[in-house]
Design a protein around this motif. Structure first.
Motif, short mmCIF file in Angstrom:
data_model
loop_
_atom_site.label_atom_id
_atom_site.label_comp_id
_atom_site.label_asym_id
_atom_site.label_seq_id
_atom_site.Cartn_x
_atom_site.Cartn_y
_atom_site.Cartn_z
N PHE A 21 9.45 -9.79 -5.35
CA PHE A 21 9.47 -8.98 -6.57
C PHE A 21 8.49 -7.79 -6.44
CE2 PHE A 21 7.29 -8.33 -10.75
CZ PHE A 21 8.33 -7.78 -11.46
N TRP A 22 7.27 -8.11 -6.02
CA TRP A 22 6.21 -7.09 -5.93
C TRP A 22 6.59 -5.99 -4.93
CZ3 TRP A 22 2.23 -5.91 -8.93
CH2 TRP A 22 1.21 -5.11 -8.42
N HIS A 23 7.11 -6.40 -3.79
CA HIS A 23 7.38 -5.42 -2.74
C HIS A 23 8.71 -4.67 -2.92
CE1 HIS A 23 4.12 -7.80 -0.77
NE2 HIS A 23 3.69 -6.56 -0.61
N ILE B 174 -4.39 -0.83 -11.66
CA ILE B 174 -4.21 0.42 -10.89
C ILE B 174 -4.51 0.15 -9.41
CG2 ILE B 174 -5.09 2.77 -10.51
CD1 ILE B 174 -5.64 2.94 -13.51
N ILE B 175 -5.61 -0.56 -9.17
CA ILE B 175 -5.98 -0.84 -7.77
C ILE B 175 -4.88 -1.68 -7.11
CG2 ILE B 175 -7.65 -2.12 -6.34
CD1 ILE B 175 -9.78 -1.18 -8.47
N ALA B 176 -4.36 -2.68 -7.87
CA ALA B 176 -3.30 -3.52 -7.31
C ALA B 176 -2.07 -2.69 -6.97
CB ALA B 176 -2.95 -4.62 -8.31
N ALA B 177 -1.70 -1.79 -7.89
CA ALA B 177 -0.50 -0.97 -7.65
C ALA B 177 -0.68 -0.05 -6.45
CB ALA B 177 -0.19 -0.14 -8.90
N LEU B 178 -1.89 0.48 -6.29
CA LEU B 178 -2.11 1.47 -5.22
C LEU B 178 -2.35 0.84 -3.86
CD1 LEU B 178 -4.44 4.07 -7.03
CD2 LEU B 178 -1.97 4.22 -6.64
N TYR B 179 -3.03 -0.29 -3.85
CA TYR B 179 -3.48 -0.81 -2.54
C TYR B 179 -2.94 -2.18 -2.15
CZ TYR B 179 -6.68 2.99 -3.56
OH TYR B 179 -7.19 4.22 -3.88
N LEU B 180 -2.32 -2.94 -3.08
CA LEU B 180 -1.87 -4.29 -2.69
C LEU B 180 -0.39 -4.31 -2.34
CD1 LEU B 180 -3.74 -6.60 -5.27
CD2 LEU B 180 -4.40 -6.03 -2.93
#
Lengths: 705, 70
Positions: free
Chosen positions: A223-225, B64-70
């Motif tokens: 889902f995330w990717h 925001i950090i999760a969206a940009l870097y994870l």
């Protein structure tokens, strides 16, 4: 956009109907708790925080509904959660300002506050604004529900040989009839208890759709990717696109919407009035904003998020041109089985019913308190001090509920032109909230704010707002932070900032000019032609406001922007002068206990004597009946009173000790003469009538103040 | 990778703009004595209000950090 029909199965319809009937029966059970209008509207001011918090969830989720947030979630991603995560900024104003003021001043409606704080004319204008706001909100609720149920319906069906085409408005009328019946008989207690069940149902349904949806696309990692980084951000683009951006959402939702919902939504205010005391109201508000709203953001947006992931992974399953307002229903149908889908739709129906029922109950409260009674006083059918005729008031409450249900449906026609429910709601907030928001804010927090300031904010502020609506590029454009101009629905969000600025500007300028206005008013009074002077000012102001209305609504071209702008300034100045001339206002008497500057005094008035703020314990006791008299006092032992740090004359709240009842069996009273039987409280018949206490069940008592 | 304009700027705008309203509210309730810091209960609410502001700020920053870097 493609309108989908006929999804779902017979089993889904059976589940939906069973759920609706069960809710109607559950709600009508609580009709027995409606002894008078206080119970019907405020639930007897008895409930604990968790019940009210859950009720607020159910109320809030429908208005910021599955439909509109899933639509935005589908189009823009996690940023659909913005509206649920920007409500904290006004919490200090609410918890320690507006909440104690409305509870301690014992008002029954927001307009009533304005009469006490300003004048009867202020009450009149605020009543009109409040009713418009609430009816508009009901309309948004019905529109949402209609759009949610539409995909389930066939395009047409036949009954007794007549072919009936299913239309959105037809569906909305049917929904309105069912909801109207439910609220007309149940009252506030029914609303609060059905909200508890419905709140749990819709939280469960929304989370289930999200979790099952994530599993459907292959688990969390998949889902995330599947989603691009820009789509996973918690904020939309700063100032684009026009239909959804961060800066617009901040002003329209974070500022106007948050204040609108928390401070001026009479439905929500009545929930807080139903809490057993101010402290419980604070707990309900805080838990709701801190924890329930973030969860709700997932509940209402999750359907759209998983729909996006499904459309990326299985593009053939979800048509790319699916109507965004239908996406939650469509994706729920894809990922759940027969029956379960019916449950999800029932949860959406529950969400609508809880919100609309709350709002209809609030409109009825305003009608009874702020229209029906003042008109009867004005017609000299009753005098101002006459007690409320409870039987008549209940009939009026129920009749007005039916009438406002109809008006709510009519309001849908105004919102139906917007491409999504989200934009319709944004337009509604940006337009209707600012004048009332400024009126409440300055009324409660600024002692110097006068009736002239208030009435000019409402009339002049709205006139300037109409000008902004007519000339958006010239007036709103410079404040729009670079958000794109949409000629069909110009600056739907940023209009909120312009509207707030003009309303604030009018309010501040008029209030600071109060001495000059008084000086002018005194001068005019000395003039033998003062009546003619005042009438000509009234006529000028009415003409200018009418031209502003005609220009804005019918896009007439009467006068240029420059001429209209200056005419509106003069009209606003005249309104301020007219109000100062005619309205009697005693600043000292009409601010004491009604602004944040004198909360302590408000508390004393509420109690009726000096405060005792020593903090005591909550105790458990058995009850006995004292039949010697029916005074509204309760007698504890000296030792128990000592534990509660209570004195004779203090206010006490007594309830059934079973926590899960949430205060349903409880009442308020006053401490009477103490006795010597520890662990025993003597109640009167009137307390048993109000609290419906059960013989042999232990009670809990605490000092209220 | 989304630009600063569309990632951190909305965050800064929200918490500076909203923070001004929040701070004004805190100052006002102290100045008017609507919150009585002598009472244990009111002291709890004071802390809870400040906690709430940073709680939401932390959630947004994390997302925001999760969206940009994870």
């Amino acid at each position: 956009m493609e309108q989908i029909h006929n999804i779902g199965s017979e089993l889904d319809w059976i589940v939906l109907v069973i759920y609706m009937v069960a809710m109607l029966l559950f709600g009508s059970y609580f009709a027995k708790y409606n002894k008078d209008t206080n119970d019907f509207f405020f639930g007897g001011r008895r409930f604990t925080w968790w019940l009210i918090a859950m009720s607020i969830v159910a109320t809030g989720i429908s208005s910021h509904s599955f439909v509109k947030y899933s639509a935005m979630g589908f189009k823009y991603g996690f940023s659909s959660s913005m509206s649920y995560m920007n409500d904290w900024f006004f919490v200090p104003f609410f918890l320690f300002g507006w909440l104690p003021i409305i509870i301690y001043s014992r008002i029954k409606s927001i307009p009533e506050y304005f009469e006490r704080r300003f004048s009867p004319s202020a009450r009149f204008f605020v009543t009109i604004l409040q009713l418009t706001y609430l009816v508009g909100y009901v309309g948004i609720g019905f529109l949402t529900m209609g759009k949610a149920i539409m995909p389930l319906m066939p395009e047409h069906f036949t009954i007794f040989g007549f072919e009936i085409h299913v239309t959105l408005m037809g569906l909305i009328w049917v929904t309105a009839v069912i909801t109207g019946i439910y609220i007309t008989f149940g009252g506030q207690t029914a609303v609060i208890f059905t909200d508890l069940v419905q709140g749990l149902m819709l939280l469960f349904a929304g989370l289930m759709v999200f979790v099952v949806g994530v599993y459907y696309v292959g688990g969390w990692d998949s889902f995330w990717h599947l989603l691009p980084a820009s789509w996973k951000l918690p904020f939309a683009g700063f100032n684009s696109p026009a239909e959804f951006n961060s800066v617009g959402t901040f002003w329209e939702d974070g500022i106007a919407g948050s204040v609108g919902f928390l401070f001026m939504n009479m439905g929500l205010i009545m929930r807080f009035m139903a809490t057993k005391n101010v402290h419980e109201g604070r707990k309900a508000a805080t838990i709701n904003i801190l924890f329930m709203l973030p969860i709700s953001a997932i509940v209402v947006g999750g359907g759209g998020w998983v729909a996006k992931a499904i459309s990326v992974k299985f593009p053939s399953l979800l048509p790319p041109d699916v109507n965004p307002d239908s996406v939650f229903v469509v994706v729920s149908n894809i990922i759940t089985g027969p029956g379960v889908f019916g449950f999800v739709i029932a949860a959406i129906a529950a969400a609508l019913m809880s919100t609309v029922s709350t709002l209809l109950n609030a409109t009825a409260a305003i009608w009874v308190n702020d229209v029906d009674r003042p008109i009867r006083i004005w017609l000299k059918k009753i005098n101002r001090e006459a007690p409320v005729d409870e039987k008549r008031a209940m009939v009026v409450a129920r009749t007005s509920t039916v009438a406002f249900t109809v008006l709510g449906v009519l309001a849908v026609y105004a919102f139906n032109s917007y491409p999504t429910v989200y934009q319709a709601h944004a337009f509604f907030h940006a337009t209707l909230t600012p004048p009332l928001m400024i009126a409440i804010f300055f009324g409660a927090f600024w002692k110097k704010f006068t009736p002239a300031g208030l009435i000019t904010t409402v009339i002049g502020g709205i006139a300037f707002m109409l000008l902004g609506n007519r000339y958006p590029l010239e007036l709103i454009g410079p404040l729009a932070h670079g958000t794109p101009y949409d000629p069909v629905h110009p600056f739907t969000y940023m209009a909120a900032l312009y509207n707030l600025i003009v309303c604030t500007g009018v309010a501040v300028l008029v209030t600071l000019s109060q001495n000059k206005l008084k000086h002018f008013a005194a001068k005019i009074k000395k003039n033998p032609n003062h009546t003619a002077i005042m009438y000509s000012m009234v006529v000028f102001s009415v003409v200018v406001v009418l031209i502003d209305i005609l220009d804005a609504i019918f896009i007439f071209k009467i006068g240029s922007l420059g001429i209209l702008f200056w005419a509106t300034i003069f009209a606003s100045a005249f309104v301020a002068l007219i109000t100062t001339f005619y309205v009697k206002y005693n600043a000292e008497a009409q601010t004491t206990g009604l602004t944040v500057w004198s909360i302590h005094k408000a508390k004393e008035w509420f109690k009726g004597r000096k405060l005792n703020e020593r903090e005591g314990e909550i105790i458990k006791i058995n009850w006995k009946l004292n039949e010697s008299d029916d005074n509204d006092v309760i007698n504890f032992s000296k030792k128990d009173m000592h534990k509660m740090s209570a004195e004779k004359g203090d206010l006490v709240y007594i309830s059934d000790a079973r926590k899960w009842l949430g205060g349903l069996k409880s009442c308020h009273s006053t401490y009477g003469e103490p006795h010597n039987e520890d662990g025993i409280v003597y109640l009167r018949k009137l307390h048993l009538g109000k609290g419906l206490f059960v013989e042999g069940k232990i009670l809990e008592a605490e000092k209220e103040m | 990778m989304p630009s600063f304009f569309n990632s951190w700027l909305p965050f800064i705008y929200l918490y500076v703009g909203g923070g001004l309203f929040f701070l004004a509210g805190l100052i006002l309730i102290r100045k008017t004595k609507a919150i009585d810091m002598r009472l244990k209960r009111d002291r709890f609410w004071w802390k809870a209000m400040i906690f709430g502001f940073f709680y939401f700020m932390a959630i947004h920053a994390f997302l925001i950090i999760a969206a940009l870097y994870l």
